[in-house]
Write a protein that holds these residues in place. Structure first.
Motif, PDB file in Angstrom:
ATOM      1  N   GLU A 162      21.585  97.339  -8.877  1.00  0.00           N
ATOM      2  CA  GLU A 162      22.447  98.464  -9.306  1.00  0.00           C
ATOM      3  C   GLU A 162      23.352  98.886  -8.150  1.00  0.00           C
ATOM      4  O   GLU A 162      24.526  99.198  -8.342  1.00  0.00           O
ATOM      5  CB  GLU A 162      21.597  99.657  -9.749  1.00  0.00           C
ATOM      6  N   ALA A 163      22.781  98.889  -6.950  1.00  0.00           N
ATOM      7  CA  ALA A 163      23.581  99.277  -5.769  1.00  0.00           C
ATOM      8  C   ALA A 163      24.713  98.267  -5.559  1.00  0.00           C
ATOM      9  O   ALA A 163      25.849  98.643  -5.257  1.00  0.00           O
ATOM     10  CB  ALA A 163      22.694  99.362  -4.536  1.00  0.00           C
ATOM     11  N   ALA A 164      24.386  96.982  -5.733  1.00  0.00           N
ATOM     12  CA  ALA A 164      25.411  95.950  -5.558  1.00  0.00           C
ATOM     13  C   ALA A 164      26.494  96.105  -6.620  1.00  0.00           C
ATOM     14  O   ALA A 164      27.696  95.985  -6.323  1.00  0.00           O
ATOM     15  CB  ALA A 164      24.775  94.563  -5.627  1.00  0.00           C
ATOM     16  N   ALA A 165      26.083  96.419  -7.858  1.00  0.00           N
ATOM     17  CA  ALA A 165      27.062  96.584  -8.937  1.00  0.00           C
ATOM     18  C   ALA A 165      27.966  97.790  -8.664  1.00  0.00           C
ATOM     19  O   ALA A 165      29.129  97.813  -9.086  1.00  0.00           O
ATOM     20  CB  ALA A 165      26.343  96.743 -10.272  1.00  0.00           C
ATOM     21  N   ALA A 166      27.437  98.782  -7.962  1.00  0.00           N
ATOM     22  CA  ALA A 166      28.253  99.957  -7.608  1.00  0.00           C
ATOM     23  C   ALA A 166      29.181  99.650  -6.437  1.00  0.00           C
ATOM     24  O   ALA A 166      29.985 100.493  -6.043  1.00  0.00           O
ATOM     25  CB  ALA A 166      27.344 101.135  -7.262  1.00  0.00           C
ATOM     26  N   GLY A 167      29.030  98.460  -5.856  1.00  0.00           N
ATOM     27  CA  GLY A 167      29.915  98.046  -4.754  1.00  0.00           C
ATOM     28  C   GLY A 167      29.444  98.485  -3.378  1.00  0.00           C
ATOM     29  O   GLY A 167      30.197  98.389  -2.410  1.00  0.00           O
ATOM     30  N   ALA A 168      28.198  98.994  -3.301  1.00  0.00           N
ATOM     31  CA  ALA A 168      27.700  99.522  -2.017  1.00  0.00           C
ATOM     32  C   ALA A 168      27.782  98.457  -0.933  1.00  0.00           C
ATOM     33  O   ALA A 168      27.648  97.267  -1.211  1.00  0.00           O
ATOM     34  CB  ALA A 168      26.249  99.985  -2.166  1.00  0.00           C
ATOM     35  N   ILE A 169      27.964  98.902   0.301  1.00  0.00           N
ATOM     36  CA  ILE A 169      28.145  97.899   1.361  1.00  0.00           C
ATOM     37  C   ILE A 169      26.811  97.453   1.971  1.00  0.00           C
ATOM     38  O   ILE A 169      26.761  96.437   2.655  1.00  0.00           O
ATOM     39  CB  ILE A 169      29.123  98.376   2.454  1.00  0.00           C
ATOM     40  N   ALA A 170      25.764  98.233   1.743  1.00  0.00           N
ATOM     41  CA  ALA A 170      24.429  97.858   2.228  1.00  0.00           C
ATOM     42  C   ALA A 170      23.422  98.682   1.433  1.00  0.00           C
ATOM     43  O   ALA A 170      23.797  99.595   0.688  1.00  0.00           O
ATOM     44  CB  ALA A 170      24.295  98.149   3.721  1.00  0.00           C
ATOM     45  N   VAL A 171      22.148  98.351   1.591  1.00  0.00           N
ATOM     46  CA  VAL A 171      21.114  99.136   0.918  1.00  0.00           C
ATOM     47  C   VAL A 171      19.922  99.244   1.872  1.00  0.00           C
ATOM     48  O   VAL A 171      19.630  98.312   2.626  1.00  0.00           O
ATOM     49  CB  VAL A 171      20.736  98.486  -0.444  1.00  0.00           C
ATOM     50  N   GLY A 172      19.276 100.418   1.857  1.00  0.00           N
ATOM     51  CA  GLY A 172      18.130 100.624   2.746  1.00  0.00           C
ATOM     52  C   GLY A 172      16.882 100.985   1.971  1.00  0.00           C
ATOM     53  O   GLY A 172      16.923 101.210   0.756  1.00  0.00           O
TER      54      GLY A 172
END
Ligand SMILES: Cc1cc2nc3c(=O)[nH]c(=O)nc-3n(C[C@H](O)[C@H](O)[C@H](O)COP(=O)(O)O)c2cc1C
Length: 336
Positions: A162-172
């Motif tokens: 979901e974070a990737a689909a939102a275009g986020a640049i990284a995830v923690g």
């Protein structure tokens, strides 16, 4: 809007949940979790401040550095300053309901963008915390970083997508939330992870992936073994275990242990540009700011940007006064 009016407004809006002390050091709010304090005696929160206060800087004025460079690159993204917004979730129950979760996340993400840097968003038992944060990141064109609780790997991988689909640049993932009882009570199990489980997350992560809440060399080495892209040296602002050392105390040995294998961020008690410079001198690539940005958020994105710009100006002056030309040039030699 200036810092004084922001602080006065925050005092009114926060009520008894946060006194907006002149120095935000965890003394008046010791034990106030929920609230903005540190857990138990508040010793871990206070250790963060004390550890930073112990370091002094070498004042050097015979040199040519008059315009230091504050920019740096974190997870492939160029930032105007080595300062990011820390994830803070649960505003509704920790902070007198002063803003809905989504609005708070938007203030942090957009305020950080206005200042040329990145803000992180949190996670919690109420789905509104993660979803509100994700929406803020999506609306900001992905310029933000969602941080997940240490749920089961399957749930984490789903939310990473979901974070990737939102275009986020990284995830923690804030692994130091491993014992958060309110998550497990809400039927969303959290817990510690083995290094093999971390490696599994990294293997399937669609984005640069970092682990927040690392306080020992052994845990840092496990993260490096798992191949994660970064760690945040953090005791969660002293909210998850009483009596930990301050982050500035453990940072140098952790930096030495990982030896450049991953990005090292740090948070806890960073209150000024001078504190930022100390953390960089102790080996961090950049710092996160927690509670001071919550005060900024009372003024919306503009308030968050104001707090960050003030810290950047202090950092710039401290770099001139220590003869430090750029963030990459900070070494422990500037510590006295
Ligand atoms: C009220 C509150 C809520 C927080 N929620 C989260 C969260 O959802 N996820 C997370 O990784 N850290 C969370 N943190 C920890 C912060 O990200 C950060 O590590 C800490 O606040 C840094 O210390 P400082 O506030 O002294 O700057 C929270 C901290 C506070 C005070």
């Amino acid at each position: 809007m200036d810092m004084n009016s922001l602080r006065e407004a925050a005092r009114e809006r926060f009520g008894k949940a946060c006194r907006v002390c002149k120095i935000c050091n965890g003394v008046a709010c010791a034990g106030e979790v929920p609230g903005m304090g540190g857990l138990g005696t508040g010793a871990a929160f206070q250790s963060n401040m004390q550890a930073l206060a112990l370091h002094r800087l070498q004042q050097r004025v015979v040199h040519q550095v008059s315009e230091p460079k504050l920019s740096c690159t974190i997870f492939g993204q160029e930032l105007s300053m080595p300062i990011l917004g820390a994830p803070i979730g649960g505003i509704t129950f920790n902070l007198n309901d002063f803003l809905p979760e989504a609005e708070y996340a938007a203030a942090i993400v957009n305020g950080c963008r206005q200042a040329g840097t990145l803000g992180m968003t949190g996670d919690g038992p109420n789905p509104g915390v993660f979803n509100g944060g994700l929406e803020a990141v999506r609306l900001a064109g992905g310029q933000g970083i969602p941080v997940l609780k240490p749920r089961d790997n399957e749930a984490i991988l789903e939310k990473m997508q979901e974070a990737a689909a939102a275009g986020a640049i990284a995830v923690g993932m804030d692994l130091d939330a491993a014992a958060l009882i309110n998550m497990t009570r809400a039927g969303q199990r959290v817990g510690p992870k083995t290094k093999e489980q971390l490696a599994e997350l990294k293997r399937h992560a669609p984005l640069p992936f970092f682990v927040k809440g690392i306080m020992t060399e052994a845990d840092a080495e496990a993260c490096a073994w798992a191949g994660v892209d970064g760690i945040v040296v953090s005791n969660h602002g002293g909210r998850v275990l009483d009596y930990t050392p301050g982050t500035a105390e453990v940072l140098p040995e952790i930096v030495e242990a990982v030896d450049g294998a991953l990005t090292v961020l740090v948070d806890g008690g960073v209150r000024s540009g001078t504190d930022v410079l100390k953390m960089l001198a102790l080996g961090a690539d950049a710092v996160l700011i927690g509670r001071p940005l919550t005060v900024g958020a009372v003024g919306g994105a503009a308030g968050v940007a104001l707090v960050l710009q003030k810290m950047a100006a202090e950092l710039l002056a401290a770099m001139v006064m220590t003869g430090t030309a750029s963030v990459e040039d900070v070494t422990e030699d500037i510590l006295w």
